[in-house]
Design an enzyme around this catalytic site. Sequence first.
Site, PDB file in Angstrom:
ATOM      1  N   GLU A  66     -11.371  19.749 -10.995  1.00  0.00           N
ATOM      2  CA  GLU A  66     -11.278  18.296 -11.142  1.00  0.00           C
ATOM      3  C   GLU A  66      -9.984  17.769 -10.542  1.00  0.00           C
ATOM      4  O   GLU A  66      -9.954  16.682  -9.953  1.00  0.00           O
ATOM      5  CB  GLU A  66     -11.386  17.925 -12.624  1.00  0.00           C
ATOM      6  CG  GLU A  66     -12.773  18.173 -13.187  1.00  0.00           C
ATOM      7  CD  GLU A  66     -12.778  18.180 -14.706  1.00  0.00           C
ATOM      8  OE1 GLU A  66     -11.693  18.289 -15.305  1.00  0.00           O
ATOM      9  OE2 GLU A  66     -13.868  18.102 -15.283  1.00  0.00           O
ATOM     10  N   GLY A 320      -6.682  29.752  -6.062  1.00  0.00           N
ATOM     11  CA  GLY A 320      -6.414  28.751  -5.034  1.00  0.00           C
ATOM     12  C   GLY A 320      -6.738  29.158  -3.615  1.00  0.00           C
ATOM     13  O   GLY A 320      -6.366  28.451  -2.679  1.00  0.00           O
TER      14      GLY A 320
END
Length: 448
Positions: A66, A320
């Site tokens: 998000e 990531g």
Amino acid sequence: MKKGLVVYKLYRALSYGVSPLIRLHLRWRRFLGLEHPHRWPERLGHPSQPRRPGPLLWFHAVSLGEGMIAIPVIKHCIRKMPHLNVLLTITTMSAFEVLSKSLPSEIILQFSPVDTPTSIHSFLDYWKPNAIVLMESELWPNLIMDASRNGITLALLNARMSEKSFKYWSGSVLLPLISLMLSKFSLIVPLSTEQGIRLQLLQAPPYIINFSGDLKYVIEDFGVNERGRNNIENLRVQLTEKQVWMASSIHRGEEEIILGVHFALMQQQPNILTIIVPRHLQQGREIARKLEKEGQNVILRSQCEKFKPGTNIYVVDTLGELRQLYTLTPIAVIGGSLLPGLSGHNISEAAAAGCAVLTGCHVGHFSHMVLEMQRSNPLSVLQVSGKPELEKALLELFTNATLLEERGRASKEVFCSLSCGIVEKTWSLLNFHIFGRFSAEESKSLRL
């Protein structure tokens, strides 16, 4: 509205009463390593950074996903309004670990306050945001009602509500509360038409609902530094002679399916290399340990080892890097979708890399993305019902170079088409519904 206020007052009293327990719970989570060891008081509304002068826009996300869909919108807002202060709040440690190292310096990063009256009051009193942008499904009664009481404009971007949450809020007790909460928003941007209908059934005012497209299409290449990129390139070289496929966002239980398919493919394609990217880091380490005990030649990404002869499984236990990792493989199987009870993950990142995209049938609110891409080009996404279909589909892709190329090209072309203009449309809606409500003095300072 009166019934909604009664339900809200009950919720507020209950959340106030359990505040001491929530504080104890946060301390326990800190002990377990689930909260930041030093910054956990931010969860109680206590800031750790100064509030800069001038108008402030607060973006509230929860997880890394998000947070990442908010970044392109935030950057666009800052480009259009250079003097705008932006505060981004997150909840999870994984989001903090990635975003704290990669966010532009002008974005303030904090942990979000829990939804108790004291924490929300403390947070709003210190930061004094001019507007709040909530991401996806962050509908917290104290936050929304206190913001509205303080004259703070509210927006909900990429709004979604799972079928389970929809049934929960649709009940006779909670429907008046959610109706009251949704009435406090100036803008709601659902991620799909279906989600927009659900929100209207929960009595969101129709005139505040607008569409701009799913922000998951515009996640940027994010969180990988120069060293990480060099590492990816070194890995690419080592994979040159391999037939590579990747299973990403794998949940517990799905690794059994993936490994079963891997060993079956090895019987027919001995040069196969399977990259497994579990949803949670610890899960990756557990998979690697189990495979090593079984005598398999497996590499764990965090150990930065080079490939040895016979290595055919590569387990990723870092954060990531997913978007970069997709560039290493021509085939991506998106997990969180192969077992009942799961609800899918973002397939657009694999499509952006030009992978042939496969996913299971249990895709939850991502069903709109799957259908949208398939309507644009049926070759862009392939859904499989389980292990036999997945094995068959992968074998066909590995033995049919033309089909593999067609599926990869289709997914990338569809991604480029569907992602075009989403950030700009979102900005236009924010500018009209949110920034247009700023005072004349605030608007002037933003555009100086």
